[in-house]
Write an enzyme that holds these catalytic residues in place. Structure first.
Site, mmCIF file in Angstrom:
data_model
loop_
_atom_site.group_PDB
_atom_site.id
_atom_site.type_symbol
_atom_site.label_atom_id
_atom_site.label_comp_id
_atom_site.label_asym_id
_atom_site.label_seq_id
_atom_site.Cartn_x
_atom_site.Cartn_y
_atom_site.Cartn_z
ATOM 1 N N CYS A 1 61.581 49.382 -25.433
ATOM 2 C CA CYS A 1 60.549 50.323 -25.582
ATOM 3 C C CYS A 1 61.395 50.463 -24.168
ATOM 4 O O CYS A 1 60.715 50.927 -23.206
ATOM 5 C CB CYS A 1 58.830 48.895 -24.278
ATOM 6 S SG CYS A 1 59.091 48.182 -22.993
ATOM 7 N N ALA B 1 70.568 8.148 -28.452
ATOM 8 C CA ALA B 1 69.520 8.272 -29.022
ATOM 9 C C ALA B 1 69.288 7.785 -30.100
ATOM 10 O O ALA B 1 68.508 7.037 -31.310
ATOM 11 C CB ALA B 1 68.875 9.927 -28.546
ATOM 12 N N HIS C 1 59.555 23.963 -21.020
ATOM 13 C CA HIS C 1 60.333 24.240 -19.883
ATOM 14 C C HIS C 1 60.862 26.117 -21.437
ATOM 15 O O HIS C 1 62.257 26.275 -20.916
ATOM 16 C CB HIS C 1 61.347 23.742 -19.335
ATOM 17 C CG HIS C 1 61.167 22.645 -18.743
ATOM 18 N ND1 HIS C 1 62.507 21.846 -18.625
ATOM 19 C CD2 HIS C 1 60.372 22.586 -18.507
ATOM 20 C CE1 HIS C 1 61.745 20.885 -17.576
ATOM 21 N NE2 HIS C 1 60.561 21.870 -17.118
ATOM 22 N N THR D 1 65.755 11.679 -21.246
ATOM 23 C CA THR D 1 65.512 12.225 -19.903
ATOM 24 C C THR D 1 65.702 11.479 -18.737
ATOM 25 O O THR D 1 65.202 10.487 -18.457
ATOM 26 C CB THR D 1 64.330 12.871 -19.788
ATOM 27 O OG1 THR D 1 64.346 14.227 -19.145
ATOM 28 C CG2 THR D 1 63.249 12.450 -20.177
HETATM 29 P P1 OAD Z 1 69.108 15.702 -17.481
HETATM 30 O O1 OAD Z 1 70.537 16.191 -18.356
HETATM 31 O O2 OAD Z 1 68.489 15.655 -16.597
HETATM 32 O O3 OAD Z 1 68.497 14.337 -17.931
HETATM 33 C C1 OAD Z 1 69.203 13.884 -19.273
HETATM 34 C C2 OAD Z 1 69.136 12.652 -19.680
HETATM 35 O O4 OAD Z 1 70.171 11.818 -20.983
HETATM 36 C C3 OAD Z 1 70.386 11.735 -18.539
HETATM 37 O O5 OAD Z 1 69.139 10.276 -18.368
HETATM 38 C C4 OAD Z 1 71.395 10.654 -19.685
HETATM 39 O O6 OAD Z 1 71.381 9.576 -19.348
HETATM 40 C C5 OAD Z 1 70.076 10.578 -20.951
HETATM 41 N N1 OAD Z 1 71.611 10.578 -22.088
HETATM 42 C C6 OAD Z 1 72.746 10.946 -22.586
HETATM 43 N N2 OAD Z 1 73.049 11.055 -23.461
HETATM 44 C C7 OAD Z 1 72.323 10.424 -24.172
HETATM 45 C C8 OAD Z 1 72.000 9.766 -25.450
HETATM 46 N N3 OAD Z 1 72.994 10.283 -26.458
HETATM 47 N N4 OAD Z 1 70.894 9.423 -25.716
HETATM 48 C C9 OAD Z 1 69.878 9.459 -24.799
HETATM 49 N N5 OAD Z 1 69.906 9.596 -23.404
HETATM 50 C C10 OAD Z 1 71.006 10.476 -23.409
HETATM 51 O O7 OAD Z 1 68.411 16.637 -18.663
HETATM 52 P P2 OAD Z 1 66.979 16.367 -18.512
HETATM 53 O O8 OAD Z 1 65.843 15.585 -18.395
HETATM 54 O O9 OAD Z 1 66.204 17.234 -19.533
HETATM 55 O O10 OAD Z 1 64.982 22.366 -16.976
HETATM 56 O O11 OAD Z 1 66.490 17.088 -17.548
HETATM 57 C C11 OAD Z 1 65.149 18.456 -17.443
HETATM 58 C C12 OAD Z 1 65.146 19.353 -17.227
HETATM 59 O O12 OAD Z 1 66.239 19.650 -16.288
HETATM 60 C C13 OAD Z 1 65.518 20.522 -17.932
HETATM 61 O O13 OAD Z 1 65.178 21.210 -18.914
HETATM 62 C C14 OAD Z 1 66.353 21.625 -16.909
HETATM 63 C C15 OAD Z 1 66.524 20.869 -15.958
HETATM 64 O O14 OAD Z 1 67.120 21.515 -14.983
HETATM 65 C C16 OAD Z 1 65.138 23.239 -16.290
HETATM 66 O O15 OAD Z 1 66.156 24.330 -16.132
HETATM 67 C C17 OAD Z 1 64.126 24.106 -15.778
#
Ligand code: OAD
Length: 245
Positions: free
Chosen positions: A150, A233, A119, A190
């Site tokens: 520029c 994590a 991303h 994630t």
């Molecule tokens: P999310 O915010 O959707 O999910 C975060 C995940 O991390 C959740 O499943 C939580 O349960 C978990 N979590 C929270 N604290 C944690 C910890 N201490 N250890 C392990 N896990 C934990 O984030 P992403 O899945 O990364 O994209 O989201 C994907 C994409 O959606 C991002 O890159 C962004 C977002 O919209 C764009 O902006 C295009």
């Protein structure tokens, strides 16, 4: 330690090739908010107004203010034990390939060597006049929205909801699957909202990899995972590696 976790830990220890797929949750313990969970950005901000090309075209100042705020937060954050323990797997001679959805640089600052940002990165800008991508680490930005030397308007070199994934990142991942066969896949922090994230995991699973998810919550990957450690994590990585940094 229960025997199942002992077995996971032994499998990881014996493995040579590890694929890691990370999301916002791995950086949560570094103080960087996630998107969808409690306290997540999308609980209080409208993604359509901040994370789409259309929003940027309508109002680059508001979008850049949000990225400037996030850049400052990321600059002040430090890699946590999960980032550090992943990097330490390489010190133990393993080949580790990280696909991250995160736009922060905490994997690199933890000294992981092979990281693909699917991303994009908040530390890169793209000049809309020259179509040129380059590093920009100024925090806070002196001018919002920032401009290139520029004179062209700059945008953050990140992927927004209404955009395609970067070709370079996709071909690096394709190359990885062509050349390597991970024995273990760690899917950390994630929601796996996007089908391409789930497909990266499925592909390795079909090729025989053990899928280990690390997430306190149940996600779209949980049914595919061979095992989910429902822990933060840092704690899960300490258990899996049997180490602290
Ligand atoms: P999310 O915010 O959707 O999910 C975060 C995940 O991390 C959740 O499943 C939580 O349960 C978990 N979590 C929270 N604290 C944690 C910890 N201490 N250890 C392990 N896990 C934990 O984030 P992403 O899945 O990364 O994209 O989201 C994907 C994409 O959606 C991002 O890159 C962004 C977002 O919209 C764009 O902006 C295009």
């Amino acid at each position: 330690m229960c025997s199942e976790i002992e077995r996971l830990s032994e499998t990881l220890k014996a493995s040579h090739d590890v694929l890691v797929i990370t999301g916002a949750g791995i950086s949560a313990e570094s103080g960087i908010p996630t998107f969808r969970g409690a306290g997540g950005y999308w609980r209080s901000y409208d993604a359509a107004k901040l994370a789409t090309l259309q929003a940027f075209e309508n109002d680059p100042k508001t979008v850049w203010e949000w990225y400037d705020y996030r850049r400052q937060m990321i600059a002040a954050a430090q890699p946590n034990q999960a980032h550090l323990l992943l990097a330490s797997l390489e010190d133990r001679g393993k080949r580790v390939f990280i696909i991250t959805q995160n736009v922060d640089d905490l994997h690199e600052r933890a000294r992981s060597r092979d990281v693909v940002h699917i991303h994009g990165s908040v530390w890169e800008v793209n000049c809309l006049a020259e179509r040129r991508v380059y590093e920009n680490r100024q925090t806070p930005l002196a001018e919002i929205p920032p401009h290139c030397q520029c004179g062209g308007l700059l945008r953050p070199n990140v992927v927004w909801f209404d955009e395609d994934l970067p070709a370079g990142a996709l071909s690096a991942i394709e190359e990885y699957y062509r050349q390597r066969k991970p024995e273990v896949v760690l899917v950390i922090g994630t929601e796996a909202t996007f089908d391409y994230i789930r497909s990266f995991v499925q592909r390795a699973k079909y090729a025989g990899a053990l899928i280990v998810e690390i997430n306190p919550a149940v996600t779209a990957i949980t049914p595919t995972a061979d095992y989910t450690l429902h822990q933060p994590a840092t704690e899960a990585m300490r258990i899996l590696t049997g180490e602290a940094v």
